[in-house]
Design an enzyme around this catalytic site. Structure first.
Site, mmCIF file in Angstrom:
data_model
loop_
_atom_site.group_PDB
_atom_site.id
_atom_site.type_symbol
_atom_site.label_atom_id
_atom_site.label_comp_id
_atom_site.label_asym_id
_atom_site.label_seq_id
_atom_site.Cartn_x
_atom_site.Cartn_y
_atom_site.Cartn_z
ATOM 1 N N SER A 70 15.966 43.062 6.284
ATOM 2 C CA SER A 70 15.865 43.575 4.830
ATOM 3 C C SER A 70 16.762 44.772 4.725
ATOM 4 O O SER A 70 16.925 45.260 3.593
ATOM 5 C CB SER A 70 14.440 44.044 4.625
ATOM 6 N N TYR A 202 21.273 34.824 1.491
ATOM 7 C CA TYR A 202 20.434 35.522 1.755
ATOM 8 C C TYR A 202 20.026 35.639 3.360
ATOM 9 O O TYR A 202 20.095 36.726 3.981
ATOM 10 C CB TYR A 202 19.217 35.137 1.073
HETATM 11 N N1 GLU Z 1 14.812 38.085 6.349
HETATM 12 C C1 GLU Z 1 13.428 38.507 6.207
HETATM 13 C C2 GLU Z 1 12.499 37.511 5.427
HETATM 14 O O1 GLU Z 1 13.224 37.157 4.403
HETATM 15 C C3 GLU Z 1 13.335 39.927 5.734
HETATM 16 C C4 GLU Z 1 12.171 40.489 5.738
HETATM 17 C C5 GLU Z 1 12.097 42.064 6.027
HETATM 18 O O2 GLU Z 1 13.041 42.555 6.680
HETATM 19 O O3 GLU Z 1 11.343 42.733 5.745
HETATM 20 O O4 GLU Z 1 11.281 37.532 5.435
#
Ligand code: GLU
Length: 319
Positions: A70, A202
């Site tokens: 994230s 994403y």
């Molecule tokens: N790629 C992760 C998801 O979509 C990111 C979550 C994070 O790093 O807090 O769940």
């Protein structure tokens, strides 16, 4: 660099961080809902502090790549604001959520407009607008991610930043919740592209592999009014920089944002790969990595390291 910063004894500061974290190394829980992240060694720990003269203070595994997760949302947000401007705020709000990173409950009550660009729904909506700004669809998603990578490499002054496609694949395969969020927003008309195209972008930006050194360096512009102090590049305007930092301070750690502000007092963003990026305005940037997470998905040892760093440097924004 401030006069006080010039006189800082970094050897002493790094030694006190090492002493503070060593009893806790390995604590916390490695994210396992993305299978490709589950096998990371929980005993890893690295920290890098980027300073405005281009120098870097590092400790531990600061040159080892980890999954940015994230934290990529910070760069996606900056790039999207550059491309679409204030229109972004039609798709996403600027309020802290007080909910977990992948919560779906608020979305229904708030008609498909996520609270902020740092929770998963908000980052997916932001990525969707970014993809649309490159013409949309699969080609737009590809171009947007190419541009994001080029930007990250330029800011980090390092070509060795890349997407880990194994992690991206794994995220996509286990991405039911993110898919649900995206489709839910689409049902409210808050997605401009086919859901899978925006999601694929994403998943890719969350899967960038980066080291603490590269991450701290890439974000240095955020500590200096949007201007990279080493190259002189004005990456974003001063006003935009201030606003990005405000969002990081209020929402950078999901339902752990208040606790993080209380303990560390700096705007930042955590990721479930165990990284945390924090910005100390007018001082520098810090990237820390340790894979064990607390319940909200913030690195446990990383937070301890940052708490010690702020205590030693006095860099809290609440001076
Ligand atoms: N790629 C992760 C998801 O979509 C990111 C979550 C994070 O790093 O807090 O769940």
């Amino acid at each position: 660099m401030t006069v006080a910063d010039q006189a800082m004894d970094w050897q002493k500061i790094l030694a006190s961080i090492e002493a503070a974290v060593s009893p806790h190394i390995g604590s916390g829980k490695v994210a396992n809902y993305i299978p490709a992240l589950a096998c990371v060694d929980p005993r890893k720990f690295g920290i890098a502090v980027a300073l405005p003269d281009g120098s870097m203070q590092i400790l531990g595994d600061a040159d080892e790549s980890f999954s940015v997760q994230s934290i990529s949302k910070v760069f996606t947000l900056a790039l999207t604001l550059q491309r679409v401007g204030e229109d972004l705020w039609e798709a996403v709000g600027r309020e802290p959520s007080g909910s977990s990173f992948n919560s779906i409950v608020q979305l229904e009550a708030e008609a498909g407009i996520p609270r902020n660009p740092l929770i998963n729904a908000g980052a997916i909506a932001t990525t969707d607008r970014l993809v649309a700004s490159y013409g949309g669809g699969q080609a737009g998603a590809h171009e947007a991610m190419e541009d994001l990578l080029i930007t990250a490499r330029r800011l980090a002054q390092d070509e060795n930043i890349a997407i880990d496609y194994e992690v991206a694949e794994s995220e996509s395969r286990s991405g039911s919740r993110n898919r649900a969020l995206a489709h839910f927003m689409a049902s409210f008309g808050n997605m401009k592209n086919p859901v899978e195209d925006s999601l694929s972008a994403y998943f890719r930006h969350c899967s960038i592999a980066i080291s603490c050194r590269q991450l701290a360096r890439a974000a240095l512009f955020l500590a200096f009014d949007g201007c990279d102090p080493v190259t002189g590049e004005q990456v974003v305007s001063k006003e935009r920089c201030q606003r990005i930092l405000a969002i990081l301070m209020m929402s950078g750690h999901y339902d752990n944002s208040g606790e993080f502000a209380y303990r560390i007092g700096l705007p930042g963003k955590s990721g479930v790969g165990g990284g945390i990026l924090v910005v100390a305005p007018e001082h520098g940037t810090i990237a820390v990595w340790s894979p064990g997470l607390n319940q909200a998905g913030t690195s446990m040892v990383g937070s301890i390291a940052l708490e010690e760093l702020v205590q030693q440097t006095g860099w809290s924004v609440f001076v």
